[in-house]
Design a protein around this motif. Structure first.
Motif, PDB file in Angstrom:
ATOM      1  N   SER A  40     -18.375 -66.084  10.238  1.00 56.24           N
ATOM      2  CA  SER A  40     -17.939 -67.200   9.401  1.00 56.24           C
ATOM      3  C   SER A  40     -18.516 -68.494   9.962  1.00 56.24           C
ATOM      4  CB  SER A  40     -16.412 -67.273   9.351  1.00 56.24           C
ATOM      5  OG  SER A  40     -15.876 -67.381  10.655  1.00 56.24           O
ATOM      6  N   ARG A  41     -18.619 -69.516   9.114  1.00 59.03           N
ATOM      7  CA  ARG A  41     -19.234 -70.772   9.525  1.00 59.03           C
ATOM      8  C   ARG A  41     -18.388 -71.470  10.588  1.00 59.03           C
ATOM      9  NH1 ARG A  41     -21.250 -74.945   5.022  1.00 59.03           N
ATOM     10  NH2 ARG A  41     -22.410 -73.036   4.558  1.00 59.03           N
ATOM     11  N   ARG A  42     -19.054 -71.890  11.661  1.00 58.36           N
ATOM     12  CA  ARG A  42     -18.373 -72.633  12.730  1.00 58.36           C
ATOM     13  C   ARG A  42     -18.942 -74.046  12.805  1.00 58.36           C
ATOM     14  NH1 ARG A  42     -17.364 -71.183  19.172  1.00 58.36           N
ATOM     15  NH2 ARG A  42     -16.910 -73.331  19.805  1.00 58.36           N
ATOM     16  N   VAL A  43     -18.060 -75.030  12.795  1.00 56.06           N
ATOM     17  CA  VAL A  43     -18.483 -76.422  12.971  1.00 56.06           C
ATOM     18  C   VAL A  43     -17.841 -77.042  14.219  1.00 56.06           C
ATOM     19  CG1 VAL A  43     -18.954 -76.818  10.533  1.00 56.06           C
ATOM     20  CG2 VAL A  43     -16.650 -77.241  11.434  1.00 56.06           C
ATOM     21  N   THR A  44     -16.826 -76.370  14.783  1.00 62.13           N
ATOM     22  CA  THR A  44     -16.213 -76.858  16.021  1.00 62.13           C
ATOM     23  C   THR A  44     -17.218 -76.755  17.163  1.00 62.13           C
ATOM     24  OG1 THR A  44     -14.047 -76.055  15.295  1.00 62.13           O
ATOM     25  CG2 THR A  44     -14.304 -76.564  17.639  1.00 62.13           C
ATOM     26  N   PRO A  45     -17.469 -77.829  17.892  1.00 61.20           N
ATOM     27  CA  PRO A  45     -18.480 -77.795  18.958  1.00 61.20           C
ATOM     28  C   PRO A  45     -18.111 -76.832  20.081  1.00 61.20           C
ATOM     29  CG  PRO A  45     -17.891 -80.060  18.381  1.00 61.20           C
ATOM     30  CD  PRO A  45     -16.887 -79.173  17.721  1.00 61.20           C
ATOM     31  N   ILE A  46     -19.123 -76.353  20.779  1.00 58.68           N
ATOM     32  CA  ILE A  46     -18.937 -75.684  22.068  1.00 58.68           C
ATOM     33  C   ILE A  46     -19.068 -76.767  23.126  1.00 58.68           C
ATOM     34  CG2 ILE A  46     -19.918 -74.052  23.724  1.00 58.68           C
ATOM     35  CD1 ILE A  46     -20.946 -72.404  21.351  1.00 58.68           C
ATOM     36  N   ASP A  47     -18.059 -76.909  23.953  1.00 64.25           N
ATOM     37  CA  ASP A  47     -18.077 -77.919  25.016  1.00 64.25           C
ATOM     38  C   ASP A  47     -17.776 -77.198  26.327  1.00 64.25           C
ATOM     39  OD1 ASP A  47     -18.380 -80.367  26.146  1.00 64.25           O
ATOM     40  OD2 ASP A  47     -16.643 -81.295  25.207  1.00 64.25           O
ATOM     41  N   PHE A  48     -18.807 -76.870  27.076  1.00 66.73           N
ATOM     42  CA  PHE A  48     -18.690 -75.980  28.239  1.00 66.73           C
ATOM     43  C   PHE A  48     -19.097 -76.708  29.516  1.00 66.73           C
ATOM     44  CE2 PHE A  48     -20.745 -73.063  31.213  1.00 66.73           C
ATOM     45  CZ  PHE A  48     -19.786 -72.074  31.365  1.00 66.73           C
ATOM     46  N   HIS A  49     -18.266 -76.543  30.568  1.00 67.64           N
ATOM     47  CA  HIS A  49     -18.576 -77.121  31.872  1.00 67.64           C
ATOM     48  C   HIS A  49     -18.201 -76.101  32.946  1.00 67.64           C
ATOM     49  CE1 HIS A  49     -19.168 -81.186  30.200  1.00 67.64           C
ATOM     50  NE2 HIS A  49     -18.177 -80.853  29.374  1.00 67.64           N
ATOM     51  N   MET A  50     -19.140 -75.826  33.847  1.00 69.30           N
ATOM     52  CA  MET A  50     -18.870 -74.913  34.952  1.00 69.30           C
ATOM     53  C   MET A  50     -19.798 -75.289  36.105  1.00 69.30           C
ATOM     54  SD  MET A  50     -19.008 -70.726  35.104  1.00 69.30           S
ATOM     55  CE  MET A  50     -17.581 -70.551  34.035  1.00 69.30           C
ATOM     56  N   GLY A  51     -19.218 -75.742  37.198  1.00 69.69           N
ATOM     57  CA  GLY A  51     -20.034 -76.183  38.313  1.00 69.69           C
ATOM     58  C   GLY A  51     -20.925 -77.340  37.878  1.00 69.69           C
ATOM     59  N   GLY A  52     -22.219 -77.183  38.114  1.00 68.20           N
ATOM     60  CA  GLY A  52     -23.171 -78.211  37.714  1.00 68.20           C
ATOM     61  C   GLY A  52     -23.740 -78.024  36.337  1.00 68.20           C
ATOM     62  N   VAL A  53     -23.242 -77.021  35.609  1.00 71.75           N
ATOM     63  CA  VAL A  53     -23.761 -76.716  34.271  1.00 71.75           C
ATOM     64  C   VAL A  53     -22.870 -77.336  33.205  1.00 71.75           C
ATOM     65  CG1 VAL A  53     -24.209 -74.878  32.593  1.00 71.75           C
ATOM     66  CG2 VAL A  53     -24.878 -74.579  34.981  1.00 71.75           C
ATOM     67  N   SER A  54     -23.484 -78.067  32.297  1.00 76.01           N
ATOM     68  CA  SER A  54     -22.751 -78.584  31.136  1.00 76.01           C
ATOM     69  C   SER A  54     -23.550 -78.270  29.881  1.00 76.01           C
ATOM     70  CB  SER A  54     -22.516 -80.086  31.257  1.00 76.01           C
ATOM     71  OG  SER A  54     -23.729 -80.798  31.149  1.00 76.01           O
TER      72      SER A  54
END
Length: 288
Positions: A40-54
């Motif tokens: 299904s269509r997704r418009v909610t952003p992925i906002d990911f942070h782990m260690g030095g990765v964003s």
């Protein structure tokens, strides 16, 4: 569709030769949450942070976020680029192919329905925006891009599709050209129909590789890395169903409980059957 002649004229066109070549995937895309796992269509952003990765992935209301099925086009592109590079041929992020060449490589029939889906996938790959710290040499620096900078189709006088041209993101192309950032994957991956199992295969292939003793993740960590909107409870239920079915080519999955009560997914490679490996050919008639 997008078309910017100024950008196109600055790049040399790369026309893949096609054929049955190894299927290759970009490790960065296998390890981190860049795609929607839902049909299904997704418009909610992925906002990911782990260690030095964003990572932040943003979608438009018109097209929605690029999905893990759309990423098949990027797998096709990576496979073609690496194959040509290894043969000493010049490559470019400006690529041209027929719809049949792309669809057949990713295991889909060359039908009008799948051609429409191909165009929709290209639209999502072009309209989805990513901002990430991955592969940025300077701390606090971020790279913003779309998977496809632009694309266009060529039609004959009757309106039938003749070919597709696309320009890949420089961030993606640079990762493909770096041999250390590419892994071969099983062509049976294209037969996986569930978003979660597709994501899980790529993660397992990236981290488990060919290590005899495999690898493991606790469920909360897996849930975070997936970028899924599904609550952890539902995510765990779906994961148990996958473990019960064992659909991932080349790997055995198992859920174990640690002494502290945390549930952990373990995975390790299955012994390779030389006869089955030799007989495994690209599927040309799969309908998704």
């Amino acid at each position: 569709m997008r078309n910017s002649p100024v950008i196109s004229q600055q790049l040399e066109l790369f026309r893949p030769s096609g054929g049955d070549i190894a299927t290759r995937d970009a490790q960065d895309l296998m390890a981190w949450p860049f795609f929607s796992l839902a049909k299904s269509r997704r418009v909610t952003p992925i906002d990911f942070h782990m260690g030095g990765v964003s990572i932040r992935v943003e979608a438009t209301a018109e097209h929605g976020m690029a999905t893990i099925w759309d990423a098949d086009i990027l797998i096709w592109a990576a496979s073609q680029i690496v194959e040509a590079r290894d043969k000493g041929l010049r490559t470019s992020r400006f690529m041209s192919a027929t719809p049949y060449e792309i669809l057949s490589f990713i295991g889909r029939t060359d039908s009008g329905l799948n051609y429409g889906r191909l165009k929709a996938a290209l639209d999502r790959l072009q309209s989805t925006t990513i901002v990430t710290s991955i592969r940025q040499s300077v701390e606090r620096r971020r790279h913003r891009f779309s998977w496809i900078a632009e694309w266009k189709e060529h039609l004959d006088a009757a309106g039938r599709p003749l070919g597709v041209e696309l320009i890949l993101a420089d961030w993606f192309y640079a990762g493909v050209i770096d041999n250390a950032l590419i892994l071969t994957i099983d062509r049976a991956y294209f037969e996986l129909t569930g978003g979660l199992e597709r994501w899980l295969y790529r993660l397992v292939r990236k981290h488990g590789g060919r290590q005899t003793w495999g690898w493991s993740f606790d469920l909360a960590h897996l849930h975070l890395k997936s970028g899924s909107l599904s609550p952890l409870k539902h995510f765990a239920y779906d994961l148990r169903a996958i473990v019960q079915r064992q659909p991932l080519p080349g790997y055995r999955l198992e859920l174990v409980t640690d002494p502290d009560g945390r549930i952990r997914l373990t995975f390790q490679p299955l012994p390779t059957d030389p006869m089955k490996a030799a007989l495994r050919l690209p599927r040309r008639s799969i309908r998704l």
